[in-house]
Every structure is written in C-alpha cells, then in structure tokens.
Design a protein around this motif. Structure first.
Motif, PDB file in Angstrom:
ATOM      1  N   GLU A 113       0.823  -1.204   0.000  1.00 26.16           N
ATOM      2  CA  GLU A 113       0.000   0.000   0.000  1.00 26.16           C
ATOM      3  C   GLU A 113       0.858   1.255   0.000  1.00 26.16           C
ATOM      4  OE1 GLU A 113      -2.507  -0.129   3.457  1.00 26.16           O
ATOM      5  OE2 GLU A 113      -0.906   0.402   4.825  1.00 26.16           O
ATOM      6  N   GLU A 114       0.303   2.336  -0.548  1.00 27.45           N
ATOM      7  CA  GLU A 114       0.986   3.630  -0.584  1.00 27.45           C
ATOM      8  C   GLU A 114       0.740   4.393   0.719  1.00 27.45           C
ATOM      9  OE1 GLU A 114       2.921   4.560  -3.115  1.00 27.45           O
ATOM     10  OE2 GLU A 114       2.516   2.666  -4.149  1.00 27.45           O
ATOM     11  N   GLY A 115       1.340   5.597   0.791  1.00 26.19           N
ATOM     12  CA  GLY A 115       1.064   6.471   1.919  1.00 26.19           C
ATOM     13  C   GLY A 115       1.877   6.196   3.159  1.00 26.19           C
ATOM     14  N   HIS A 116       3.154   5.780   2.982  1.00 21.85           N
ATOM     15  CA  HIS A 116       4.062   5.555   4.107  1.00 21.85           C
ATOM     16  C   HIS A 116       5.370   6.279   3.836  1.00 21.85           C
ATOM     17  CE1 HIS A 116       1.706   2.372   6.125  1.00 21.85           C
ATOM     18  NE2 HIS A 116       1.299   2.095   4.906  1.00 21.85           N
ATOM     19  N   LYS A 117       5.932   6.889   4.865  1.00 22.97           N
ATOM     20  CA  LYS A 117       7.220   7.570   4.708  1.00 22.97           C
ATOM     21  C   LYS A 117       8.352   6.571   4.526  1.00 22.97           C
ATOM     22  CE  LYS A 117      10.473  10.646   7.128  1.00 22.97           C
ATOM     23  NZ  LYS A 117      10.712  11.443   8.356  1.00 22.97           N
ATOM     24  N   ARG A 118       8.313   5.483   5.287  1.00 27.08           N
ATOM     25  CA  ARG A 118       9.423   4.541   5.298  1.00 27.08           C
ATOM     26  C   ARG A 118       9.064   3.253   4.557  1.00 27.08           C
ATOM     27  NH1 ARG A 118      13.315   7.922   5.535  1.00 27.08           N
ATOM     28  NH2 ARG A 118      13.750   8.863   7.558  1.00 27.08           N
ATOM     29  N   PRO A 119      10.071   2.580   3.988  1.00 27.71           N
ATOM     30  CA  PRO A 119       9.834   1.324   3.277  1.00 27.71           C
ATOM     31  C   PRO A 119       9.617   0.168   4.246  1.00 27.71           C
ATOM     32  CG  PRO A 119      12.172   1.774   3.371  1.00 27.71           C
ATOM     33  CD  PRO A 119      11.492   2.970   3.993  1.00 27.71           C
ATOM     34  N   ALA A 120       9.281  -0.979   3.693  1.00 26.08           N
ATOM     35  CA  ALA A 120       9.121  -2.171   4.528  1.00 26.08           C
ATOM     36  C   ALA A 120      10.426  -2.510   5.237  1.00 26.08           C
ATOM     37  CB  ALA A 120       8.657  -3.348   3.686  1.00 26.08           C
ATOM     38  N   ALA A 485     -10.772  16.338   5.277  1.00 28.05           N
ATOM     39  CA  ALA A 485     -10.827  17.276   4.152  1.00 28.05           C
ATOM     40  C   ALA A 485      -9.432  17.532   3.582  1.00 28.05           C
ATOM     41  CB  ALA A 485     -11.458  18.595   4.583  1.00 28.05           C
ATOM     42  N   ASP A 486      -8.391  17.316   4.408  1.00 29.06           N
ATOM     43  CA  ASP A 486      -7.008  17.502   3.962  1.00 29.06           C
ATOM     44  C   ASP A 486      -6.351  16.183   3.577  1.00 29.06           C
ATOM     45  OD1 ASP A 486      -7.171  20.252   4.578  1.00 29.06           O
ATOM     46  OD2 ASP A 486      -6.744  19.811   6.696  1.00 29.06           O
ATOM     47  N   ASP A 487      -7.160  15.161   3.361  1.00 27.39           N
ATOM     48  CA  ASP A 487      -6.649  13.810   3.092  1.00 27.39           C
ATOM     49  C   ASP A 487      -7.323  13.253   1.842  1.00 27.39           C
ATOM     50  OD1 ASP A 487      -5.369  11.322   3.526  1.00 27.39           O
ATOM     51  OD2 ASP A 487      -7.101  10.571   4.640  1.00 27.39           O
ATOM     52  N   PRO A 488      -6.968  13.778   0.666  1.00 27.14           N
ATOM     53  CA  PRO A 488      -7.684  13.408  -0.566  1.00 27.14           C
ATOM     54  C   PRO A 488      -7.598  11.930  -0.920  1.00 27.14           C
ATOM     55  CG  PRO A 488      -5.662  14.618  -1.075  1.00 27.14           C
ATOM     56  CD  PRO A 488      -5.874  14.726   0.399  1.00 27.14           C
ATOM     57  N   ASP A 489      -6.548  11.245  -0.462  1.00 27.15           N
ATOM     58  CA  ASP A 489      -6.414   9.829  -0.787  1.00 27.15           C
ATOM     59  C   ASP A 489      -7.101   8.912   0.228  1.00 27.15           C
ATOM     60  OD1 ASP A 489      -4.821  10.124  -3.171  1.00 27.15           O
ATOM     61  OD2 ASP A 489      -3.175  10.746  -1.845  1.00 27.15           O
ATOM     62  N   GLY A 490      -7.654   9.491   1.288  1.00 27.79           N
ATOM     63  CA  GLY A 490      -8.449   8.715   2.233  1.00 27.79           C
ATOM     64  C   GLY A 490      -7.674   7.853   3.201  1.00 27.79           C
ATOM     65  N   TYR A 491      -6.383   8.172   3.430  1.00 32.24           N
ATOM     66  CA  TYR A 491      -5.595   7.334   4.333  1.00 32.24           C
ATOM     67  C   TYR A 491      -6.096   7.414   5.777  1.00 32.24           C
ATOM     68  CZ  TYR A 491      -2.261   6.982   0.479  1.00 32.24           C
ATOM     69  OH  TYR A 491      -1.670   6.733  -0.737  1.00 32.24           O
ATOM     70  N   LEU A 492      -6.466   8.609   6.230  1.00 37.69           N
ATOM     71  CA  LEU A 492      -6.925   8.746   7.613  1.00 37.69           C
ATOM     72  C   LEU A 492      -8.205   7.949   7.843  1.00 37.69           C
ATOM     73  CD1 LEU A 492      -6.275  12.531   8.324  1.00 37.69           C
ATOM     74  CD2 LEU A 492      -4.924  10.579   9.088  1.00 37.69           C
ATOM     75  N   LYS A 493      -9.132   8.031   6.916  1.00 33.23           N
ATOM     76  CA  LYS A 493     -10.388   7.285   7.065  1.00 33.23           C
ATOM     77  C   LYS A 493     -10.117   5.785   7.054  1.00 33.23           C
ATOM     78  CE  LYS A 493     -15.043   6.592   5.254  1.00 33.23           C
ATOM     79  NZ  LYS A 493     -15.558   6.488   6.637  1.00 33.23           N
ATOM     80  N   GLN A 494      -9.285   5.362   6.128  1.00 32.71           N
ATOM     81  CA  GLN A 494      -9.000   3.937   6.004  1.00 32.71           C
ATOM     82  C   GLN A 494      -8.285   3.392   7.236  1.00 32.71           C
ATOM     83  OE1 GLN A 494      -5.785   2.985   3.369  1.00 32.71           O
ATOM     84  NE2 GLN A 494      -6.628   0.987   2.820  1.00 32.71           N
ATOM     85  N   ARG A 495      -7.335   4.152   7.773  1.00 30.92           N
ATOM     86  CA  ARG A 495      -6.478   3.636   8.842  1.00 30.92           C
ATOM     87  C   ARG A 495      -6.974   3.978  10.241  1.00 30.92           C
ATOM     88  NH1 ARG A 495      -0.873   5.058   5.441  1.00 30.92           N
ATOM     89  NH2 ARG A 495      -1.493   3.719   3.682  1.00 30.92           N
TER      90      ARG A 495
END
Length: 535
Positions: A113-120, A485-495
């Motif tokens: 999934e996208e939306g992470h600062k650091r890699p696996a 409203a500041d999270d167009p990709d929906g990461y906050l809602k999803q997580r």
C-alpha cells in the motif's frame, strides 16, 4: 572495510567517578553500547533523563551482524534523529522471492500500500547503525543533554537493593564503584549482567548450523530478498541472499547439524560454497564469516527489581525473519518513556511491570514465528520434509498454499493486546489501530503523521472537536488536530476512522494507541491517560 572495526568511537577516558571518595549516584546506567543500549540512552537523554552508557568495547561490532531493519524500527529511529542517515545509506527493499530447486515458486511485497514515509525494510550493516547512533550521542552532548558514553568499562559486579543498584566497573586504570537508580542490561545474548544476577535464559536450540558469508562483489542481482529451498548449489539445504551497501552481499548457507565448524570456516571451503552458487567468473572478497545455530530463548521476566533487560540479553531468536535487532529497538522504545515518567515522579514504579508484560508478549510472538520458520526451513523428519516440499511445489501454481511457505516470517511490530495500559476501544474503527497497536503512518499537511507526534502523549483528533486549550493533564499531553478534508487519498479514514464519522485517539509516547473514541469526552480521556501512566 576492516578499518571500520579498528577505529575507536568512544575510547576509554578516565572519569571523575573514579576519583570520588564515595560511589557517585546516577539516574540510569545502561550496560552495552550496541544498537539497543544506544537507542535507549538517546531516547532518555532527549527527554532530559541523565544516563551513562558503559561498554567494555570502544568500537563498532565486528562484522555486519544485524542487517535488515524494518519499517517500525526505522520510524523509532526517526524519532531519535537517526532515521534519515539509515535510509540514505541503506539498501531499500519491499520485495522478496522464494525458490525451490531452480524454480521461483512465488514472490511477495511486504508493503503493497501507498502512503508511508518509510519502506518495509532497508539492509544496512549494523556497524553503520552503531556509528550513526554514536554520532547522535555526540550531537546531544553538544546540546548539553545529560548523556555519557564510557568505553573500556566492563561491569565486574552488580548488586541491588530497594532504591537502586551498585556496580563495580573494570577499566584500564583499575576498578571503581558507581550507584544507579536504574540499570538496563543491553549487553547481548551472553549477558554478563544476567549471569551475575544468576538469572535463567531458557528455550530451544535447534539442531542445525548456518554459515554467514559477507562478500564484496560487483553483481547484477536486484535489491530483493532471495531465499532458496534445496538449491542445486546447496543440495538438501537452504540459502539466503541479501544486498547491503558498498557492494557487500550477505549470503547464508544451511550446513546441517553434524559439522566440523573449524573446517567449514576455512577460506577454501567457504570459497567452494560461494563458487558453487556464484560461478567462477565473479570476483569477490570475503569480508566476514561466521557460523551460528538457531536459538529461540528468553528470560522468564525482563524486570528484576532495579535491573531491566532489553534486546538480546532478554530474548533471542533465529536470524531468519529479522526479529532480533528490530525487536530490541522496540524494547528500548517501550521502556524509555516509562522510565521518564517514574524518574519525574509522575508514575508509580509499578508502571515498569507493563514493560515486562508488553515486551514478554512481543518476545513470545517473535519466538513463536521464529520457531515455526525454523521448523519449516529445517524439517526434523522425513514426513515433515515431504509435506514442506509439497507445499513449495503447489505454491508455484496455487496462491492458496503460499501463506504456508515459511522462509522466515519477517518482522512486524507487536500489538499489545491485553496490556494493562490499554483503555477503551471503539468497535466501528479499524482493527489495525486498536488499543495496544502501533500507530500507522500517513501523509498529513506539512509532512508525515509520525513526524508530528514526537515523544509525548498526544490526543489525535480527526474531524472531532475538543476544548481550547486542551488540558495537559500534568504530562504535557498535546493535541494534533487533523481533518479528512485535507486527506484526498483517504488514508486517515481507512487507517483510523473506518465506519466512524470522527475519531479521538490517545497516543502513548512510543506511538502506540492507548485508547480511542468516536468523540471527545474529557472524563474518559482523563481516566484513560491515568491508566496509560500506570496510575
């Protein structure tokens, strides 16, 4: 590379403590200047808790040792100020491949999934991490933070009483005594502190041996984790390949149980194995080699009065899965903020019981996964081998069998389910961020979520109202207000929200969730904070 191991990073210097008429008292003494001990000391010093680190060595550890650092420990190192040099120097990877004989039977992505600062994961030799941590210690000292690093200083004896511990430190100038409110043993799997206190270290030692060979070579292999079962170059056994910086490659060969270690470590025999794998045309230089056995052990408890244990001194697992150094850094992450609250008189001593509960839980999780990996990699009966090989054969064509393939379940952060510090939950929110779980990073205005949290208690609100200003509850609890409203990709809602319309998260200083609600309730937050502080 040998020069890396020869340069003293923290050479012995005589301390004023050695000339004191009576033993000098210190708040925290950390024994061991490896990754876990240094990370813990940095965390404490950043929070103005005085700490002295002692180690009989004065250099980085010999050989690359731990090389795989997972996403969660990288986030911890970000908080400590060491994340960027790690990732900048390291080899970043998310992908792995599993081979049976000469066939690839499947591949995997550890962070799809996208939306992470650091890699696996990154691969980086342990000696680089130790250098970066010592550099960070020097930065903190220049800022006037209360941290001291003493090389050439070996603990010869330790005793304790209700209010502290007494240590005898051996040096080139002879022994001297110091006292400590708290001692943290980060002194490795052979832990002299554990031995001096007569404490047990129990578990399984698996009947197999593995050769580590770190080689410097120019090779065209991709930056992926490659694992072979029964390859043509190591029949009946397994092998592993990882790329490190500086054209160093980590190669592991399974050897079997009944071997002559001295013979296997001879350069000509290592060369024979490497040539069988790499071919005669590749030129390489052997940098480091070692033979190890799989061991899965831990202490019965990680707190013994005023002495606490972290990292390999407390628990040990097999290398496949990268759960050793990664879990040790999570030990330090769990312990530092609790010591801070106790030193400041804001929490009772019993808060440290939660360190034992939570990190024993983490160790048991790692030992379980490591033991299962070992049993799959090294089957102990013919029936077990037949079953394993059938799973590998089927996994090439059938996705349903791939979760059964176990080449080392790679390190993931521990969720402290059942922790005595956990507060209320909200059932309509995502399971992955339930109380006890580590927070999940996400892009937020101005950067990344973890970079906004730091080392304090936080009240994270998402589309939720709170009083202004928010009460600090005596520990400087800070609010981080976010909006979908500041999270167009929906990461906050999803997580974080799931089916909830808003969310309020109480976040611990180690960035684990303490409690969560759909809306702010001051009485509930106050009670949950008190519980998270062990009151």
């Amino acid at each position: 590379m040998s020069k890396v191991f020869e340069v003293p990073l923290y050479p012995y210097q005589r301390s004023p403590d050695q000339d004191a008429a009576t033993p000098v008292r210190h708040t925290v003494v950390v024994v061991g200047a490896g990754p876990v001990g240094l990370a813990l000391a940095i965390d404490l010093a950043m929070q103005d808790v005085p700490v002295v680190v002692v180690d009989e060595n004065d250099k980085v550890s010999w050989g690359s040792r731990a090389i795989c650092f997972a996403k969660r420990p990288l986030e911890i190192l970000d908080r400590l100020g060491c994340g960027d040099p790690m990732v900048d120097k390291g080899v970043v990877w998310n992908l792995g491949k599993v081979y049976f004989d000469e066939r690839q039977v499947f591949g995997f992505n550890l962070l799809p999934e996208e939306g992470h600062k650091r890699p696996a994961f990154i691969n980086l030799q342990q000696y680089y991490l130790e250098q970066f941590l010592v550099d960070r210690v020097r930065e903190l000292q220049a800022e006037g933070k209360p941290i001291e690093l003493r090389g050439g200083s070996k603990v010869l004896d330790v005793s304790q009483h209700d209010s502290g511990a007494e240590l005898t430190i051996g040096t080139p100038d002879g022994p001297y005594q110091i006292s400590a409110d708290w001692v943290v043993a980060c002194d490795g799997a052979a832990s002299p502190i554990r031995t001096l206190l007569g404490l047990e270290f129990t578990g399984r030692v698996f009947e197999d041996n593995f050769l580590i060979a770190d080689v410097v070579m120019e090779a065209d292999f991709p930056t992926e984790r490659w694992f072979w079962f029964d390859p043509p170059f190591n029949r009946g056994q397994s092998a592993l390949l990882h790329k490190q910086p500086d054209n160093v490659w980590r190669i592991d060969f399974q050897l079997g149980w009944d071997i002559d270690r001295e013979k296997e470590l001879k350069p000509e025999n290592i060369d024979r194995r490497l040539r069988a794998m790499l071919g005669d045309e590749i030129s390489y230089q052997l940098e480091w080699s070692s033979i190890y056995t799989f061991q899965c052990r831990r202490m019965d408890r990680f707190r013994e009065g005023r002495v606490l244990f972290a990292g390999d001194s407390a628990h040990q697992v097999s290398p496949f899965g990268a759960r050793g150094a990664n879990s040790g850094l999570q030990d330090a992450d769990n312990l530092a903020w609790k010591l801070k609250l106790i030193v400041d008189g804001k929490s009772p001593l019993t808060l440290l019981d939660s360190y034992d509960v939570e990190r024993v839980h983490g160790a048991d999780e790692n030992i379980l996964n490591s033991s299962r990996s070992t049993d799959f990699i090294t089957p102990k009966s013919e029936i077990s081998r037949i079953f394993r090989d059938a799973v590998l054969d089927l996994s090439e064509r059938y996705e349903a069998t791939r979760p059964m393939v176990n080449s080392g379940r790679l390190s993931v952060p521990c969720t402290y389910d059942g922790s005595p510090l956990n507060g209320p939950d909200c059932a309509v929110m995502p399971e992955r961020t339930r109380p006890g779980s580590p927070m999940v990073d996400a892009p937020v205005p101005g950067g990344w979520l973890f970079d906004r949290l730091g080392s304090a208690f936080h009240l994270l609100t998402i589309d939720a109202e709170t009083p202004e200003p928010l009460p600090e509850y005596g520990v400087g609890c800070k609010r981080l207000a976010l909006s979908t409203a500041d999270d167009p990709d929906g990461y906050l809602k999803q997580r974080y929200l799931g089916d909830a319309v808003s969310g309020v998260y109480l976040v611990r200083p180690d960035q684990h969730v303490a409690a969560r609600w759909e809306a702010f309730d001051e009485a509930a937050v106050t009670a949950a904070l008190g519980k998270a502080m062990g009151r």
